[in-house]
Design an enzyme around this catalytic site. Structure first.
Site, PDB file in Angstrom:
ATOM      1  N   LYS A  40      -6.142  -8.112   2.835  1.00 49.29           N
ATOM      2  CA  LYS A  40      -5.375  -7.438   1.803  1.00 49.29           C
ATOM      3  C   LYS A  40      -4.584  -8.610   1.167  1.00 49.29           C
ATOM      4  O   LYS A  40      -3.478  -9.107   1.562  1.00 49.29           O
ATOM      5  CB  LYS A  40      -4.402  -6.585   2.457  1.00 49.29           C
ATOM      6  CG  LYS A  40      -3.941  -5.712   1.282  1.00 49.29           C
ATOM      7  CD  LYS A  40      -3.566  -4.298   1.846  1.00 49.29           C
ATOM      8  CE  LYS A  40      -2.798  -3.492   0.846  1.00 49.29           C
ATOM      9  NZ  LYS A  40      -3.294  -2.928  -0.337  1.00 49.29           N
TER      10      LYS A  40
HETATM   11  N1  PMP Z   1      -8.829   0.039  -0.928  1.00 49.06           N
HETATM   12  C1  PMP Z   1      -7.907  -0.971  -1.716  1.00 49.06           C
HETATM   13  C2  PMP Z   1      -8.677  -2.011  -2.700  1.00 49.06           C
HETATM   14  C3  PMP Z   1      -6.439  -0.903  -1.468  1.00 49.06           C
HETATM   15  O1  PMP Z   1      -5.897  -1.943  -2.114  1.00 49.06           O
HETATM   16  C4  PMP Z   1      -5.814   0.028  -0.710  1.00 49.06           C
HETATM   17  C5  PMP Z   1      -4.495   0.352  -0.731  1.00 49.06           C
HETATM   18  N2  PMP Z   1      -3.750   0.475  -2.006  1.00 49.06           N
HETATM   19  C6  PMP Z   1      -6.904   1.281   0.003  1.00 49.06           C
HETATM   20  C7  PMP Z   1      -8.197   0.789  -0.242  1.00 49.06           C
HETATM   21  C8  PMP Z   1      -6.032   2.230   0.788  1.00 49.06           C
HETATM   22  O2  PMP Z   1      -5.663   1.541   2.027  1.00 49.06           O
HETATM   23  P1  PMP Z   1      -4.548   2.377   2.524  1.00 49.06           P
HETATM   24  O3  PMP Z   1      -4.869   3.545   3.017  1.00 49.06           O
HETATM   25  O4  PMP Z   1      -4.088   1.458   3.729  1.00 49.06           O
HETATM   26  O5  PMP Z   1      -3.177   2.195   1.797  1.00 49.06           O
END
Ligand code: PMP
Length: 289
Positions: A151
């Protein structure tokens, strides 16, 4: 109460919360982040978010200048200082200020920043009626570039896809991977339902391992659904009985149209509704992380 932002151990008024213009987080997108939620003062899966942040940092060889426990405590402290119970929390770790060259060895002082805000979900009517999405031409990054599991502060790949969605009048866009398989949406993971079974792209499809995704898989399995993580194509989305997205900010949101094809009955389906209710209960009643 005026918002307070945590930077490197201190809380600042919003207007005074500043970092160097030489920070490689700004100059090169060199850093990592997390988006976290608190519900009624309880932070949802904080330990998982802290683990993912440290894994993202390890993947880009960035040393976070505090322990996991200290970081988790700083999140709670910032939330309390802002008097927020239902909040969206953004944790950012930058490489720190350096020279104008790329070289990360010429940076110092990685900055840990924690920003809290009132949550902004999609409008309630979209949870009732569902989203329309389109497939973006911009693909998710190849795992041998910045792996989508990281991330990172460089979200341009997803931003370009989001622009394509916006051009088509959609709030989200479906992204494929370098092999043409379904990866995820620009800020959410994707699930489909087919004959009562739940399918979602596997982690090796080039996705962020969403913490909401993980929670929904656990919830669904505990409720007796079969959940299959696999390679998926657009065909699987276009011909699904139901489709929904998961993410920290969005929680679970239904998709009722993809690339002009109605999905299933063209309205949110029963499996989505069931899992959304279960998720709502989990975030307020589930175990603390
Ligand atoms: N995919 C991407 C590219 C993201 O940026 C996110 C978070 N916004 C998610 C999936 C979902 O992840 P999470 O459930 O941990 O927020």
């Amino acid at each position: 109460m005026a918002p307070k932002v945590y930077i490197a151990g201190k809380l600042y008024e919003k207007a005074d919360a500043k970092i160097s213009v030489f920070d490689h987080g700004l100059l090169y997108g060199d850093g990592v982040f997390e988006g976290i939620r608190s519900y009624s003062g309880r932070v949802f899966r904080l330990a998982s978010h802290v683990d993912r942040l440290f894994a993202s940092a390890a993947a880009i060889n960035l040393q976070i200048p505090m322990s996991r426990d200290a970081l988790a405590a700083a999140v709670i402290e910032t939330l309390k200082a802002n008097g927020l119970k239902d909040a969206y929390i953004r944790v950012v770790v930058t490489r720190g200020a350096g020279t104008l060259g790329l070289d990360p060895r010429k940076t110092s002082d990685p900055q840990v920043i924690i920003i809290t805000d009132a949550i902004s979900l999609y409008p309630e009517e979209l949870y009732e009626h569902g989203l329309k999405i389109v497939t973006a031409a911009t693909i998710r990054s190849h795992p041998n570039t910045v792996n989508p599991r990281v991330k990172s502060l460089n979200y341009l790949n997803n931003i370009l896809a989001k622009m394509e969605g916006a051009r088509a009048g959609c709030l989200e866009a479906l992204m494929l991977n370098h092999e043409g398989h379904v990866a995820e949406c620009t800020g959410d993971n994707v699930f489909v339902v087919r004959r009562g079974e739940i399918h979602t792209p596997s982690v090796d499809s080039g996705i962020l391992e969403g913490i909401t995704r993980e929670a929904v898989i656990e919830l669904a399995r505990a409720a007796g659904y079969a959940v299959i993580e696999r390679t998926m194509d657009r065909y699987d989305v276009h011909t699904a009985d139901e489709c929904f997205l998961t993410g920290t900010a969005a929680e679970l949101i239904p998709v009722v149209e993809c690339d002009d094809r109605p999905i299933g009955a063209g309205k949110p389906g029963p499996v989505f509704r069931d899992l959304r209710e279960r998720f709502k209960r989990l975030v307020v009643e589930g175990p603390e992380s």
